[in-house]
Enzyme design. Sequence first.
Site, mmCIF file in Angstrom:
data_model
loop_
_atom_site.group_PDB
_atom_site.id
_atom_site.type_symbol
_atom_site.label_atom_id
_atom_site.label_comp_id
_atom_site.label_asym_id
_atom_site.label_seq_id
_atom_site.Cartn_x
_atom_site.Cartn_y
_atom_site.Cartn_z
ATOM 1 N N HIS A 108 -4.050 -0.099 -5.091
ATOM 2 C CA HIS A 108 -3.873 1.360 -5.100
ATOM 3 C C HIS A 108 -3.904 1.880 -6.544
ATOM 4 C CE1 HIS A 108 -1.455 0.660 -1.174
ATOM 5 N NE2 HIS A 108 -2.590 1.232 -0.825
ATOM 6 N N ARG B 60 -12.499 -1.461 0.486
ATOM 7 C CA ARG B 60 -12.409 -2.814 -0.069
ATOM 8 C C ARG B 60 -13.522 -3.708 0.448
ATOM 9 N NH1 ARG B 60 -6.408 -3.035 1.946
ATOM 10 N NH2 ARG B 60 -7.440 -1.517 3.286
ATOM 11 N N SER C 78 -0.984 -3.833 1.612
ATOM 12 C CA SER C 78 0.482 -3.730 1.579
ATOM 13 C C SER C 78 1.149 -4.691 2.564
ATOM 14 C CB SER C 78 0.912 -2.296 1.896
ATOM 15 O OG SER C 78 0.361 -1.406 0.964
#
Length: 174
Positions: free
Chosen positions: A20, A93, A131
Amino acid sequence: MKNERVALFPGSFDPFTNGHLDLVRRAALLFSRVIVAVAHNPAKTSLFTPEERVKLIRESVANLTNVEVIYFAGLVVDCATQNRAQVIIRGLRAVSDFEFEFQMALMNRRLSPGLEIAFLMPSQEYTYLNSTLVKEVAKHGGRIRGLVPAPVEKRLLAKFGRRRPAAARKKKKA
Ligand code: ADP
């Protein structure tokens, strides 16, 4: 400022990772202002409260002068309008991100035709990072250094504790 280009970077950020941060840094070079917007979704269980997430991101981006951090509930497009953002930033990604992001982008465009959605790619070393993975590693005492900014690492270690090195565990058993 009249020609100000404002970008909104929405997400759960539970927690904020170096992937991030990589995107925020890239966006900060492209836009006059970048607003990181932490989604408050009561239906989703999260490790950190929205307030905690905002605080951790603020600490992590403290050196980036054109970046602000807020939290929001409701639609991303409404948050963008309220904050006068012309662009929404999202990350890509891998190809696996594409389908979901494509659907969301088209829905957001339908809801707010004037809004642009821009995709940024992180540095290759962060393409595998998310995450959920970070939380799993931290929960089981794995090494998270380099995966998250220092304030997040500190908070995760405080929450889950630090695993003692294998050698120390063996000694105790003997
Ligand atoms: P959301 O629940 O909205 O997907 P996330 O916090 O998981 O929230 O992600 C927010 C944005 O950051 C998404 O666009 C996601 O693709 C992007 N992102 C997540 N992890 C990374 C990473 N390692 N590198 C680059 N972008 C990422």
